[in-house]
Design a protein around this motif. Structure first.
Motif, mmCIF file in Angstrom:
data_model
loop_
_atom_site.group_PDB
_atom_site.id
_atom_site.type_symbol
_atom_site.label_atom_id
_atom_site.label_comp_id
_atom_site.label_asym_id
_atom_site.label_seq_id
_atom_site.Cartn_x
_atom_site.Cartn_y
_atom_site.Cartn_z
ATOM 1 N N LEU A 1 44.346 -29.086 8.296
ATOM 2 C CA LEU A 1 45.403 -29.143 7.575
ATOM 3 C C LEU A 1 46.466 -28.210 8.122
ATOM 4 O O LEU A 1 46.079 -27.364 8.914
ATOM 5 C CB LEU A 1 45.064 -28.161 5.945
ATOM 6 N N GLN A 2 47.804 -28.482 8.129
ATOM 7 C CA GLN A 2 48.830 -27.457 8.509
ATOM 8 C C GLN A 2 49.385 -26.716 7.304
ATOM 9 O O GLN A 2 49.843 -27.255 6.175
ATOM 10 C CB GLN A 2 50.019 -28.290 9.132
ATOM 11 N N TYR A 3 49.523 -25.337 7.511
ATOM 12 C CA TYR A 3 49.814 -24.467 6.579
ATOM 13 C C TYR A 3 51.282 -23.953 6.658
ATOM 14 O O TYR A 3 51.693 -23.421 7.658
ATOM 15 C CB TYR A 3 49.152 -23.337 6.251
ATOM 16 N N THR A 4 52.208 -24.312 5.693
ATOM 17 C CA THR A 4 53.744 -24.083 6.182
ATOM 18 C C THR A 4 53.922 -22.557 5.855
ATOM 19 O O THR A 4 53.421 -21.855 5.146
ATOM 20 C CB THR A 4 54.686 -24.863 4.996
ATOM 21 N N LEU A 5 54.841 -22.304 6.896
ATOM 22 C CA LEU A 5 55.068 -20.509 7.125
ATOM 23 C C LEU A 5 56.122 -20.323 6.021
ATOM 24 O O LEU A 5 57.055 -21.320 6.003
ATOM 25 C CB LEU A 5 55.462 -20.195 8.431
ATOM 26 N N PRO A 6 56.118 -19.307 5.460
ATOM 27 C CA PRO A 6 57.339 -18.990 4.568
ATOM 28 C C PRO A 6 58.687 -19.003 5.065
ATOM 29 O O PRO A 6 58.704 -18.488 6.176
ATOM 30 C CB PRO A 6 56.687 -17.579 3.967
ATOM 31 N N LYS A 7 59.559 -19.531 4.348
ATOM 32 C CA LYS A 7 60.949 -19.459 4.472
ATOM 33 C C LYS A 7 61.431 -18.034 5.067
ATOM 34 O O LYS A 7 62.293 -18.014 5.787
ATOM 35 C CB LYS A 7 61.768 -20.144 3.666
ATOM 36 N N ASP A 8 60.965 -17.184 4.180
ATOM 37 C CA ASP A 8 61.545 -15.856 4.472
ATOM 38 C C ASP A 8 60.627 -15.121 5.560
ATOM 39 O O ASP A 8 60.938 -13.782 5.456
ATOM 40 C CB ASP A 8 61.541 -14.848 3.173
ATOM 41 N N GLY A 9 59.971 -15.836 6.270
ATOM 42 C CA GLY A 9 59.273 -15.137 7.290
ATOM 43 C C GLY A 9 60.048 -14.612 8.456
ATOM 44 O O GLY A 9 61.017 -13.674 8.275
ATOM 45 N N ASP A 10 59.934 -15.326 9.683
ATOM 46 C CA ASP A 10 60.791 -14.697 10.969
ATOM 47 C C ASP A 10 61.986 -15.584 11.043
ATOM 48 O O ASP A 10 62.081 -16.752 11.189
ATOM 49 C CB ASP A 10 59.988 -15.189 12.322
ATOM 50 N N ALA A 11 63.237 -14.698 10.873
ATOM 51 C CA ALA A 11 64.550 -15.402 10.787
ATOM 52 C C ALA A 11 64.838 -16.222 12.021
ATOM 53 O O ALA A 11 65.617 -17.227 12.113
ATOM 54 C CB ALA A 11 65.627 -14.168 10.516
ATOM 55 N N ASN A 12 64.169 -15.743 13.395
ATOM 56 C CA ASN A 12 64.205 -16.461 14.334
ATOM 57 C C ASN A 12 63.614 -17.894 14.395
ATOM 58 O O ASN A 12 64.215 -18.721 15.282
ATOM 59 C CB ASN A 12 64.002 -15.764 15.596
ATOM 60 N N TRP A 13 62.631 -17.959 13.599
ATOM 61 C CA TRP A 13 61.845 -19.239 13.657
ATOM 62 C C TRP A 13 61.835 -19.795 12.337
ATOM 63 O O TRP A 13 60.767 -19.582 11.491
ATOM 64 C CB TRP A 13 60.482 -19.118 14.272
ATOM 65 N N PRO A 14 62.814 -20.482 11.915
ATOM 66 C CA PRO A 14 62.736 -20.863 10.363
ATOM 67 C C PRO A 14 61.906 -21.907 10.009
ATOM 68 O O PRO A 14 61.466 -22.126 8.946
ATOM 69 C CB PRO A 14 64.363 -21.238 10.107
ATOM 70 N N PHE A 15 61.577 -22.636 10.868
ATOM 71 C CA PHE A 15 60.629 -23.806 10.620
ATOM 72 C C PHE A 15 59.109 -23.578 11.626
ATOM 73 O O PHE A 15 59.150 -23.319 12.563
ATOM 74 C CB PHE A 15 61.177 -25.202 11.114
ATOM 75 N N GLY A 16 58.111 -23.657 10.750
ATOM 76 C CA GLY A 16 56.841 -23.416 11.138
ATOM 77 C C GLY A 16 55.523 -23.626 10.380
ATOM 78 O O GLY A 16 55.667 -23.763 9.295
ATOM 79 N N CYS A 17 54.562 -23.843 10.994
ATOM 80 C CA CYS A 17 53.035 -23.987 10.328
ATOM 81 C C CYS A 17 51.993 -23.241 11.068
ATOM 82 O O CYS A 17 52.140 -22.866 12.409
ATOM 83 C CB CYS A 17 52.876 -25.481 10.071
#
Length: 477
Positions: free
Chosen positions: A396-412
Motif C-alpha cells: 500500500l501507498q499511504y498518502t501524506l497529509p496535505k498540511d504536512g511539508d509545504a515544500n512537498w505538497p504531494f507525497g506518499c
C-alpha cells in the motif's frame, strides 16, 4: 460434488462478500460502458486523422479502423465500484507506438473528462494510466502486423497466427486480452469461477499480498490459480473451491509450474520460432522463478517473475492461515470475515523501513512514485541478502497529509516490516548494516529517465523507524 451444506456456506460467503466488496451497480456499469465508448470514439477519430495525413486510400482507412477492447478483471466479469478497467487499443500497421504515446496521449490529457493522464512508454508493458469521469483506466497498445476487417478484430487476435511479425511489446499487450479470453474458455463453469475469484481477490487485498509490482501476485495470477482449482474440481461449490485453493497452493511443489493447459513449443509452430516461451530447461532466467504460474495463451509466460524468496514465504504462510480458517468456518468455529480479516501490518512488527516519495506537482508525483514503486522489488531483494533479518513489504501507498511539508505538497509513504530473529541469523551482538542495500536501491532510483527534466521537483526519503515513531498518517488509518 457440492452437498446442501456447501451450498449454504457458499451463499453465506456471497452475502458476506457483497456487504464488504460489492459488485458494480448497473449504473456504475453504464458509466464504465460510456467511458469505453468515448475512448473508442477518440481512438477512431485519431487513427482516421493519422491515416488521412499519411494519404492512405479511403478503402485502406476503412479497413484500418480497428478497436478498443477490455482485458483483466473487467473482461473476466469481476468488477467492483473501485476497480479500474484494463483496456487494449488494437491498431493497424500504419499506426506507430510512438504516435500513440505522444499525440494520442496529448489528446487524452486535453479531454475535459480526463482528470489524470500518465503515459509510461518505457515500461516492460507500456501503458497510459488515466482517469475519465471518475473511472481509472489502464490503456495498452498493440500494433498488428496485418490489418484485419474491423468487425473481425477481436476474433482475429484470438488466433496465434496474428502474432507473426508483431513487435514484442505489442505481443505482451495483446496477450493480456488473449489470456483473459482463454481463462474463460478453459474453466468448466464461468459463474462459479467468478464467485470464487471475487473472494480470493478480496482476501488477497486485505491480507496485503495483492501486488505483482512489489513481488506478490497480481490480478492475472490470482485468476489463473482460481481457474486451475476450478478445472481440478469442476463440480465443487465456491466454498469448497476456496478450501482446496488454500490447501493445494500451500502444499504445491513450486519447482513445478501451475498451468491451465500444455505449453506450446514455438519450434512446432511455423513462423513462430522467434518467440520466447517459458522453459526452464532452455532459459536460465526461467529456472530462477520461485513460484511459476504460466499464462495459457501462446507464447506462454510466467506471470510471477517478480516473486522473491521473501514474498514466497509470506504467500505460503497466508495460504496455510487461509486453509486453517476455512476449515474453522466449515466447522462453525469462525466466520467468513475472519478469513479475510486485514493483515495488522503496523501491529505485527516492531521495526520498519519507511520510504517517503515527495514531489512539488501532481504530475511529477504520479511519474516518480510509479518509478519508485516499480523498483521496490529490487530493494526487497537487496534486503533479503542481509544476514540476521527478515522483511515484509507492504504494497500500500499511504498518502501524506496535505498540511504536512509545504515544500512537498504531494507525497506518499511506503513501508517494509523488519524482523530480527534468531531463525534469520540475528545474534545479540550482531551489527546489521542496511546501508549497502539502500545505496544500491538509491542508485537504481537515480537512474530515472525523467530525473534531469524534473530537477528539484522530487525527493525520496528512507528512514528506519521503531513502531513507536511511525507517522500519524499510518497510525490514524
Amino acid at each position: 460434488e457440492a452437498e446442501a451444506h456447501d451450498l449454504v456456506l457458499s451463499e453465506q460467503m456471497r452475502d458476506h462478500l457483497e456487504t464488504v466488496f460489492p459488485t458494480e451497480t448497473a449504473e456504475g456499469m453504464d458509466r464504465r460502458q460510456g467511458v469505453l465508448q468515448e475512448l473508442e470514439r477518440m481512438f477512431h477519430d485519431w487513427m482516421s486523422k493519422l491515416c488521412l495525413e499519411a494519404n492512405l486510400p479511403e478503402e485502406e482507412i476503412r479497413k484500418s479502423t480497428v478497436k478498443i477492447t477490455t482485458l483483466g478483471s473487467y473482461r473476466l466479469g469481476v468488477v467492483h465500484p473501485g476497480s479500474d478497467i484494463d483496456t487494449l487499443c488494437i491498431a493497424p500497421p500504419v499506426i506507430r507506438r510512438e504516435d500513440f504515446f505522444s499525440t494520442f496521449a496529448s489528446q487524452l490529457e486535453q479531454h475535459e473528462d480526463v482528470t489524470e493522464c500518465v503515459p509510461i512508454p518505457d515500461a516492460y508493458t507500456p501503458i497510459v494510466k488515466l482517469k475519465m469521469r471518475g473511472v481509472c483506466i489502464d490503456l495498452l497498445f498493440a500494433r498488428l502486423a496485418r490489418a484485419p476487417e474491423a468487425e473481425l478484430a477481436e476474433e482475429v487476435v484470438k488466433e496465434d497466427e496474428v502474432l507473426k511479425n508483431m513487435d514484442e511489446k505489442s505481443v505482451r499487450c495483446l496477450n493480456g486480452f488473449r489470456v483473459a479470453d482463454q481463462i474463460l474458455n478453459l474453466v468448466p463453469d464461468q459463474e462459479t469461477f467468478r464467485r470464487t475469484l471475487r473472494f480470493i481477490k478480496y482476501w488477497a487485498r486485505r491480507r496485503g499480498v495483492y501486488s505483482n509490482i512489489v513481488g506478490f501476485f497480481g490480478g492475472i495470477t490470482w485468476s489463473l490459480l482460481v481457474a486451475r482449482i476450478c478445472q481440478l474440481y469442476p463440480y465443487y461449490a465456491p466454498n469448497q473451491l476456496i478450501n482446496r485453493f488454500f490447501r493445494l497452493y500451500h502444499q504445491w511443489n513450486w519447482t513445478r509450474p501451475v498451468t491451465l493447459c500444455d505449453i506450446v513449443d514455438p519450434a512446432n509452430v511455423p513462423g513462430m520460432t522467434s518467440f520466447k516461451v517459458w522453459n526452464p530447461k532452455t532459459n536460465p532466467a526461467d529456472r530462477q522463478h520461485v513460484m511459476p504460474v504460466i499464462t495459457p495463451a501462446f507464447p506462454s509466460m510466467n506471470s510471477t517473475h517478480n516473486v522473491t524468496e521473501t514474498t514466497k514465504r509470506i504467500l505460503l504462510d497466508e495460504f496455510k492461515r487461509g486453509f486453517e480458517l476455512v476449515q474453522n468456518v466449515e466447522g462453525n468455529k469462525a466466520e467468513w470475515s475472519d478469513v479475510y480479516a486485514p493483515f495488522p501490518f503496523f501491529d505485527e512488527f516492531k521495526h520498519f523501513l519507511m520510504i517517503e516519495i515527495l514531489a512539488t506537482s501532481e504530475d511529477v508525483y504520479n511519474k516518480f512514485s510509479g518509478w519508485v514503486e516499480s523498483k521496490l522489488r529490487i530493494l526487497v531483494m537487496q534486503l533479503e541478502a542481509v544476514n540476521g533479518m527478515r522483511i515484509h513489504p507492504n504494497p500500500l501507498q499511504y498518502t501524506l497529509p496535505k498540511d504536512g511539508d509545504a515544500n512537498w505538497p504531494f507525497g506518499c509513504g511506503m513501508f517494509l516490516g523488519l524482523i530480527f530473529t534468531p531463525e534469520a541469523g540475528a545474534q545479540p551482538d550482531l551489527q546489521i548494516d542496511l546501508r549497502p542495500a539502500i545505496t544500491a536501491f538509491m542508485e537504481v532510483i537515480l537512474s530515472w529517465a525523467d530525473r534531469d527534466a524534473n530537477v528539484g521537483q522530487f525527493r525520496m526519503r528512507l528512514k528506519r523507524l521503531a513502531a513507536a515513531d511511525l507517522p500519524d498518517y499510518v497510525t490514524d488509518v
